[in-house]
Design a protein around this motif. Structure first.
Motif: not given
Length: 50
Positions: A7-15, A17-27
């Motif tokens: 559960k903790k690993a999945l939570s970290r992976m989601r966070a 992914f969200k950070q990476m997606a936001r960075r890519e979209i921002r570009s």
């Protein structure tokens, strides 16, 4: 791995992914204010895939 560790690993992976997606979209958008709209549109399109 224990259930809690998974559960903790999945939570970290989601966070991450969200950070990476936001960075890519921002570009690719013109203004930072468009990031949330683009992210919502991306998630909506992914939910429609079967």
């Amino acid at each position: 791995m224990s259930v809690d560790a998974v559960k903790k690993a999945l939570s970290r992976m989601r966070a991450l992914f969200k950070q990476m997606a936001r960075r890519e979209i921002r570009s690719i958008v013109n203004q930072d204010s468009e990031v949330d709209d683009e992210l919502r549109a991306m998630m909506a399109s992914l939910q429609r895939v079967e």
